[in-house]
Design a protein around this motif. Sequence first.
Motif, PDB file in Angstrom:
ATOM      1  N   LYS A 286       0.835  -1.213   0.000  1.00 49.93           N
ATOM      2  CA  LYS A 286       0.000   0.000   0.000  1.00 49.93           C
ATOM      3  C   LYS A 286       0.865   1.257   0.000  1.00 49.93           C
ATOM      4  O   LYS A 286       0.561   2.239  -0.692  1.00 49.93           O
ATOM      5  N   ILE A 287       1.965   1.236   0.750  1.00 47.68           N
ATOM      6  CA  ILE A 287       2.873   2.381   0.760  1.00 47.68           C
ATOM      7  C   ILE A 287       3.543   2.531  -0.608  1.00 47.68           C
ATOM      8  O   ILE A 287       3.687   3.641  -1.136  1.00 47.68           O
ATOM      9  N   PHE A 288       3.946   1.392  -1.193  1.00 46.79           N
ATOM     10  CA  PHE A 288       4.537   1.414  -2.530  1.00 46.79           C
ATOM     11  C   PHE A 288       3.569   2.016  -3.538  1.00 46.79           C
ATOM     12  O   PHE A 288       3.938   2.873  -4.355  1.00 46.79           O
ATOM     13  N   LYS A 289       2.308   1.614  -3.473  1.00 47.84           N
ATOM     14  CA  LYS A 289       1.292   2.143  -4.386  1.00 47.84           C
ATOM     15  C   LYS A 289       1.079   3.637  -4.175  1.00 47.84           C
ATOM     16  O   LYS A 289       0.920   4.394  -5.133  1.00 47.84           O
ATOM     17  N   GLN A 290       1.084   4.068  -2.930  1.00 45.05           N
ATOM     18  CA  GLN A 290       0.934   5.501  -2.637  1.00 45.05           C
ATOM     19  C   GLN A 290       2.086   6.298  -3.234  1.00 45.05           C
ATOM     20  O   GLN A 290       1.887   7.395  -3.769  1.00 45.05           O
ATOM     21  N   ASP A 291       3.285   5.740  -3.163  1.00 46.98           N
ATOM     22  CA  ASP A 291       4.442   6.420  -3.743  1.00 46.98           C
ATOM     23  C   ASP A 291       4.337   6.500  -5.265  1.00 46.98           C
ATOM     24  O   ASP A 291       4.739   7.490  -5.870  1.00 46.98           O
ATOM     25  N   VAL A 292       3.787   5.446  -5.886  1.00 48.62           N
ATOM     26  CA  VAL A 292       3.567   5.486  -7.329  1.00 48.62           C
ATOM     27  C   VAL A 292       2.532   6.543  -7.672  1.00 48.62           C
ATOM     28  O   VAL A 292       2.678   7.302  -8.637  1.00 48.62           O
ATOM     29  N   ASP A 293       1.469   6.618  -6.862  1.00 47.00           N
ATOM     30  CA  ASP A 293       0.416   7.602  -7.097  1.00 47.00           C
ATOM     31  C   ASP A 293       0.942   9.033  -6.999  1.00 47.00           C
ATOM     32  O   ASP A 293       0.441   9.943  -7.665  1.00 47.00           O
ATOM     33  N   LYS A 294       1.965   9.233  -6.179  1.00 48.59           N
ATOM     34  CA  LYS A 294       2.559  10.574  -6.056  1.00 48.59           C
ATOM     35  C   LYS A 294       3.237  10.986  -7.354  1.00 48.59           C
ATOM     36  O   LYS A 294       3.293  12.171  -7.694  1.00 48.59           O
ATOM     37  N   TYR A 295       3.781   9.998  -8.063  1.00 55.07           N
ATOM     38  CA  TYR A 295       4.487  10.295  -9.310  1.00 55.07           C
ATOM     39  C   TYR A 295       3.500  10.640 -10.412  1.00 55.07           C
ATOM     40  O   TYR A 295       3.744  11.536 -11.218  1.00 55.07           O
ATOM     41  N   PHE A 296       2.383   9.895 -10.462  1.00 53.34           N
ATOM     42  CA  PHE A 296       1.329  10.159 -11.442  1.00 53.34           C
ATOM     43  C   PHE A 296       0.055  10.535 -10.686  1.00 53.34           C
ATOM     44  O   PHE A 296      -0.588   9.668 -10.091  1.00 53.34           O
ATOM     45  N   SER A 297      -0.334  11.787 -10.732  1.00 53.44           N
ATOM     46  CA  SER A 297      -1.494  12.242  -9.958  1.00 53.44           C
ATOM     47  C   SER A 297      -2.791  11.593 -10.417  1.00 53.44           C
ATOM     48  O   SER A 297      -3.730  11.423  -9.635  1.00 53.44           O
ATOM     49  N   ASN A 298      -2.871  11.197 -11.695  1.00 52.28           N
ATOM     50  CA  ASN A 298      -4.098  10.589 -12.212  1.00 52.28           C
ATOM     51  C   ASN A 298      -3.951   9.082 -12.356  1.00 52.28           C
ATOM     52  O   ASN A 298      -4.608   8.458 -13.162  1.00 52.28           O
ATOM     53  N   TYR A 299      -3.074   8.470 -11.545  1.00 48.12           N
ATOM     54  CA  TYR A 299      -2.786   7.046 -11.711  1.00 48.12           C
ATOM     55  C   TYR A 299      -3.962   6.184 -11.278  1.00 48.12           C
ATOM     56  O   TYR A 299      -4.710   6.554 -10.382  1.00 48.12           O
ATOM     57  N   THR A 300      -4.115   5.030 -11.900  1.00 52.82           N
ATOM     58  CA  THR A 300      -5.299   4.207 -11.638  1.00 52.82           C
ATOM     59  C   THR A 300      -5.011   2.874 -10.958  1.00 52.82           C
ATOM     60  O   THR A 300      -5.703   2.506 -10.017  1.00 52.82           O
ATOM     61  N   SER A 301      -4.003   2.112 -11.406  1.00 47.73           N
ATOM     62  CA  SER A 301      -3.889   0.764 -10.855  1.00 47.73           C
ATOM     63  C   SER A 301      -2.445   0.297 -10.742  1.00 47.73           C
ATOM     64  O   SER A 301      -1.627   0.540 -11.621  1.00 47.73           O
ATOM     65  N   VAL A 302      -2.186  -0.340  -9.617  1.00 50.30           N
ATOM     66  CA  VAL A 302      -0.950  -1.086  -9.403  1.00 50.30           C
ATOM     67  C   VAL A 302      -1.399  -2.434  -8.846  1.00 50.30           C
ATOM     68  O   VAL A 302      -2.074  -2.495  -7.825  1.00 50.30           O
TER      69      VAL A 302
END
Length: 379
Positions: A286-302
């Motif tokens: 979940k933390i990894f996914k949150q960090d990915v979401d920070k890179y792409f503000s409109n990110y959808t799925s990991v």
Amino acid sequence: MKSFRLIPAIVAAAMLVGCVPSDKKETELTQETQQKEKAETTIIPSIQIDESYYKTLIPYKESASRGLVVSNIYTKYDMKEVESGLMRLSQNEFDTENYYFQEGQYLAESTVSSWLARSSQTEDGLNPPTTDTMTPEERATKAPVYLSHIVEQNYLTKTNDNKVKLGGISIGLALNSIYYYQKEQYGEYYEKPISEAELVEQGKKMAAEIVSRLRTREELKDVPIVVGLFKQQARNQIIPGSYFSYGIAKAGQNSIAEWEGIDENYVLFPTDDSQDVYRDVSNNFKIFKQDVDKYFSNYTSVIGTGFYRNKQIQNLSIEIPIQFFGKAEIIGFTQYLTGILINQFDNIHVEVSVTSINGPEALIIKKANDKDPYVHVYD
């Protein structure tokens, strides 16, 4: 951020498994066929990429019933795991140093189809019989289709006279965890869950019959037969099922004396499962996914898939689909992923695949406790 390396994919794969080219030559041998008066030349490759993989004989022979897996198995995830999982459990009887892998050559497509039928449809059918008077609900309750597919694998050994011969056979029985049926032709599908207790009972019963049938064949009378029971997932699942039990009929034995439980399963991350065995990985994911979401503000799925054996995670595969970006942006994103991957998953084997509509874009492979992952950005 931790340093990382961009290396060609083929080099990464070789380094990952600890395999480098050698001066060993391929071994050319003679292989007996089912028609013993005929013999074929076969080659044992010189390279074994890892001790957990079997060497595969050349030329490669496809299974005699290969085409059935697509129509009989619900998902592409189960299609892969029913075969790779059987190969994995076969190592309990056939070690990878002395045995060579070949797809099944003894069960023809017509044989497998006949065995998968209901016993009321064909004499050899292994699934429960029905009658014309039974309603769809009665079939679902009293006589669901338990067995959906049979996988055969052959394991060969080298003899002293420069030949290879059949050393053993493995059979995987793919069992339905859900029976799908229609009340009316072209109507909607209904689901009838099948309990694991039913699968165990029916699977062992079918295994006993299959071993008995195989022993009637002259070429299979005196080889070990491994039988694994595989539980399929539902049609809409995006993780595979797993083998939950296996038994061995030793050479010359007509039955399986003892069954062993298998504790393997796949888990989709992030998960809301409260079990302690998944909690740490789920929190880190979940933390990894949150960090990915920070890179792409409109990110959808990991999407993460963890493979567990005996309550211990063996590896974690992460898929990250992205929109199309320029090469510089993909390299930057890959660097960013590599850094957070090291921080979040220190003691786990992790593979991250970044894809777009154009195909694979980047691959990151980090072995457990390895601080220097292998990274490849595709051209």
